[in-house]
Scaffold this motif. Structure first.
Motif, PDB file in Angstrom:
ATOM      1  N   ALA A 183       0.830  -1.206   0.000  1.00  0.00           N
ATOM      2  CA  ALA A 183       0.000   0.000   0.000  1.00  0.00           C
ATOM      3  C   ALA A 183       0.863   1.254   0.000  1.00  0.00           C
ATOM      4  N   GLU A 184       1.967   1.179   0.719  1.00  0.00           N
ATOM      5  CA  GLU A 184       2.809   2.370   0.853  1.00  0.00           C
ATOM      6  C   GLU A 184       3.383   2.792  -0.507  1.00  0.00           C
ATOM      7  N   SER A 209       0.612   3.937  -2.967  1.00  0.00           N
ATOM      8  CA  SER A 209       0.060   5.243  -2.582  1.00  0.00           C
ATOM      9  C   SER A 209       0.999   6.357  -3.006  1.00  0.00           C
ATOM     10  N   GLU A 210       2.314   6.089  -2.852  1.00  0.00           N
ATOM     11  CA  GLU A 210       3.282   7.123  -3.197  1.00  0.00           C
ATOM     12  C   GLU A 210       3.375   7.297  -4.720  1.00  0.00           C
ATOM     13  N   ARG A 214       0.169   8.760  -6.025  1.00  0.00           N
ATOM     14  CA  ARG A 214      -0.256   9.954  -5.284  1.00  0.00           C
ATOM     15  C   ARG A 214      -1.731   9.875  -4.935  1.00  0.00           C
ATOM     16  N   GLN A 215      -2.110   8.725  -4.449  1.00  0.00           N
ATOM     17  CA  GLN A 215      -3.509   8.455  -4.110  1.00  0.00           C
ATOM     18  C   GLN A 215      -3.465   7.351  -3.045  1.00  0.00           C
ATOM     19  N   PRO A 216      -4.026   7.605  -1.873  1.00  0.00           N
ATOM     20  CA  PRO A 216      -4.013   6.570  -0.841  1.00  0.00           C
ATOM     21  C   PRO A 216      -4.699   5.300  -1.333  1.00  0.00           C
ATOM     22  N   ASP A 235      -5.481   0.995  -0.472  1.00  0.00           N
ATOM     23  CA  ASP A 235      -5.448  -0.133   0.458  1.00  0.00           C
ATOM     24  C   ASP A 235      -5.259  -1.416  -0.327  1.00  0.00           C
ATOM     25  N   PRO A 262      -8.532   1.973  -4.096  1.00  0.00           N
ATOM     26  CA  PRO A 262      -8.215   3.335  -3.655  1.00  0.00           C
ATOM     27  C   PRO A 262      -9.023   3.681  -2.403  1.00  0.00           C
ATOM     28  N   ARG A 263      -8.402   4.404  -1.494  1.00  0.00           N
ATOM     29  CA  ARG A 263      -9.131   4.790  -0.277  1.00  0.00           C
ATOM     30  C   ARG A 263      -9.986   6.001  -0.595  1.00  0.00           C
ATOM     31  N   THR A 265      -1.924  -0.767   5.949  1.00  0.00           N
ATOM     32  CA  THR A 265      -2.414   0.593   5.720  1.00  0.00           C
ATOM     33  C   THR A 265      -1.218   1.489   5.513  1.00  0.00           C
ATOM     34  N   SER A 266      -1.437   2.511   4.727  1.00  0.00           N
ATOM     35  CA  SER A 266      -0.344   3.459   4.547  1.00  0.00           C
ATOM     36  C   SER A 266      -0.263   4.340   5.775  1.00  0.00           C
TER      37      SER A 266
END
Lengths: 363, 283
Positions: B242-243, B246-247, B250-252, B254, B268-269, B281-282
């Protein structure tokens, strides 16, 4: 319920014919065009200011072939063999060259509206021919005008090709835009040559620019023959590769086509065919544009039929048009190029609208 | 096994070997470095996914690997530098599905698919042209409109026709640029199953994907592209953290296991808190 039970419009109606039917249609078209060409060629021999009965025509042909028949009187024999037949043969060669060049051009550019005139071959060849007339060049006798037209036509294509190259390849848009610029330049050059020409040359140039086969002689036929034959024989070898090019440059390359080399070869062939035709007959538009277009609508876009078919169709159209040009307003003669453009443009316009509607666009 | 038995490709490498290898390749387009020292291998019998945000260089990498773009660095295909291959040889070893399939003239669908057989025209393999074309059309479910002109088809239908053409080429390396982009749910799954089948019969498959769920479900390895580099490359379980996602996006995001099956889900969260408890989780 009415909505559910209403018969849906048949998808068959909008779909293309199955492969077998299309092949059959191609065969029928080929036979039809060949038969039409023979009939119109014979009619062209018969009709004119000096009427030659059909039986006399056959008799003379058989006599020359050594199969019986008999010789006609001197005038009839001369009209038939020194005026009409070279004219028919020249029309066949010029028409086949223009039709074939059109089909190749459209295939190379992947655009059904491309035309040998687009990349500037026609106007390039015109510069040479006009130059030869205006400067009174005669270093090759009868062949001078044809030769000059061919040389400048080829030079023009080479120039367009080099100018529009970038990063090892040619983009179609750049090529076409360069063609427009070159066309403008050639137009200016022709204008300049005409401005400096004397009255006699001016008449010759004007007549030549309108497009005509009335000066047809056997030497002129011989002048076009090598170029036209070479082009017509080479072109069908590239049919399958042109089919693949319809997918786009990269996909064609992924399928093993050396796109860059294919382009160079075919542009040379187009230059050869167009320059030869323009040099002897002047600027005759619309044949290279509409004949392939019509055949594509009738028998599908496959180049294995389209290339030889367009040559045959172009020959048929030009022999027929020339017959009309010299008999419709007898004893005067209509300029052939003007006639084809006059009949062709509105027809082509209608064709465009119809095809676009049917395809839902050109993409 | 159908695929393998029907094939007569000249060089068919052993499953699990490096078929295409890129070392430190860079590509500049319009003065901008689009790829920076990318190294990547494509193995036989494996589906490799290229994922990443728009503009990360996925399609450029695919084009460079397909020898469409000039690049610095080394690319070898079957152990030979790619520059040494002729266009015709390449066509018998790798096929490429373009992102936006086009056609200049209204060829019927059957003819378009048959174009995929062109590289084999002068070989023994040409004998099976008809069977291969028929099979490819059935696999991609385009047989029903075989006689319709390509231009009259919908976007998804065109994409499947183009895929059928690529499959008909029968090459040991298959490169697909976003084959699922225009497709509905059923056909997305169908295309990915076809990729798996090709890998199962020993082919190397590279596929650019946007749907991370599809990549996780069907691919052996995933290369996550970010800003012209490969940010991570490995099995979906190794790479889809996820980390990292997400990076890169550029979108959180899961990532969690499917409750019933052995499968990763990437979601996407969203602002409304509707998602189930994630495994990672990020921060």
């Amino acid at each position: 319920m009415a909505l559910l039970t209403r018969p849906r419009p048949s998808t068959k109606a909008t779909s293309a014919a199955p492969a077998g039917v299309r092949r059959g249609r191609a065969a029928v078209l080929t036979a039809g065009m060949a038969a039409g060409l023979v009939v119109i060629a014979v009619v062209s021999g018969v009709l004119g200011a000096y009427e030659i009965p059909l039986s006399d025509l056959f008799a003379s042909v058989l006599h020359r072939a050594g199969l019986g028949g008999h010789e006609l009187d001197r005038v009839a024999e001369s009209v038939l063999w020194d005026i009409r037949f070279p004219r028919v043969v020249l029309a066949v060669l010029v028409g086949a060259s223009l039709g074939c060049a059109g089909a190749l051009m459209q295939g190379v550019f992947g655009n059904p509206l491309a035309d040998p005139g687009v990349i500037g071959v026609s106007s390039g060849a015109a510069v040479g021919a006009v130059g030869a007339i205006s400067l009174g060049l005669t270093f090759l006798g009868n062949w001078t005008i044809a030769f000059c037209g061919f040389v400048t036509g080829l030079l023009t294509v080479a120039a367009v090709y080099v100018l529009s190259r970038g990063g090892g390849r040619v983009e179609v848009v750049t090529l076409i835009l360069t063609g427009i610029a070159v066309n403008a330049f050639a137009g200016a050059a022709i204008g300049l040559l005409m401005y400096t020409a004397d009255n006699g040359a001016l008449t010759g140039i004007t007549f030549w620019q309108l497009g005509s086969l009335s000066q047809a002689t056997w030497p002129k036929v011989l002048a076009v023959l090598p170029c036209a034959l070479a082009g017509l024989l080479v072109a069908p070898r590239y049919a399958r590769r042109l089919d693949l090019l319809a997918l786009g440059e990269r996909p064609a390359r992924h399928l093993g086509v050396n796109v860059e080399r294919l382009r160079i070869v075919l542009i040379l062939v187009v230059a050869l065919l167009t320059a030869a035709a323009v040099a002897v007959a002047g600027v005759i538009g619309f044949v290279g544009l509409v004949v392939p277009h019509l055949l594509r609508m009738a028998a599908g876009p496959g180049h294995r039929f389209l290339i030889p078919g367009s040559a045959l169709g172009g020959a048929l159209v030009l022999v027929a048009a020339d017959l009309v040009a010299r008999t419709a307003a007898a004893p005067a003669e209509l300029p052939l190029g003007v006639l084809t453009a006059l009949l062709g443009s509105p027809f082509f316009f209608w064709l465009l609208r119809a095809t676009r509607r049917k395809q839902g666009g050109w993409a | 096994m159908r695929w393998r038995s029907a094939r007569t490709a000249p060089t068919r490498p052993v499953t699990g070997t490096d078929f295409l290898a890129a070392t430190d390749i860079s590509v500049s387009l319009g003065g901008r470095r689009v790829l920076r020292e990318v190294s990547l291998t494509v193995r036989t019998g494996e589906v490799l996914a290229l994922v990443g945000p728009n503009g990360a260089g996925k399609s450029t990498l695919l084009a460079a690997l397909a020898a469409d773009l000039p690049s610095t660095g080394d690319i070898t295909l079957a152990g030979r530098p790619i520059g040494d291959w002729t266009v015709a040889e390449l066509a018998r070893h790798r096929s490429v599905l373009p992102q936006h399939p086009t056609l200049s003239f209204p060829f019927p669908v059957a003819d378009v698919v048959a174009m995929g057989r062109a590289p084999w025209a002068t070989t023994e393999a040409a004998d099976e042209d008809e069977a291969v074309v028929t099979e490819a059309m059935e696999l991609c479910e385009v047989t029903a409109f075989a006689e319709r002109p390509f231009g009259s088809l919908s976007g998804g239908e065109r994409a499947r026709v183009a895929l059928a053409r690529v499959l008909a080429q029968r090459t040991p390396l298959v490169m697909l640029d976003e084959p699922t982009a225009a497709l509905d749910l059923r056909h997305q799954e169908l295309v990915m199953r076809v990729c798996r089948a090709r890998a199962g019969s020993g082919d190397a498959v590279v596929v650019v994907l946007h749907d991370l769920g599809l990549a996780a479900a069907y691919c052996d390895r995933v290369a996550v592209m970010h800003d012209g580099r490969v940010a991570a490359c490995g099995s979906p379980r190794e790479v889809f953290a996820a980390e990292l996602l997400s990076e890169v996006y550029r979108q959180p995001v899961d990532v969690f296991s499917h409750p019933g099956r052995d499968e990763l889900l990437v979601v996407p969260r969203r602002s409304r808190n509707l998602s189930p408890q994630p495994i990672w989780t990020s921060p």
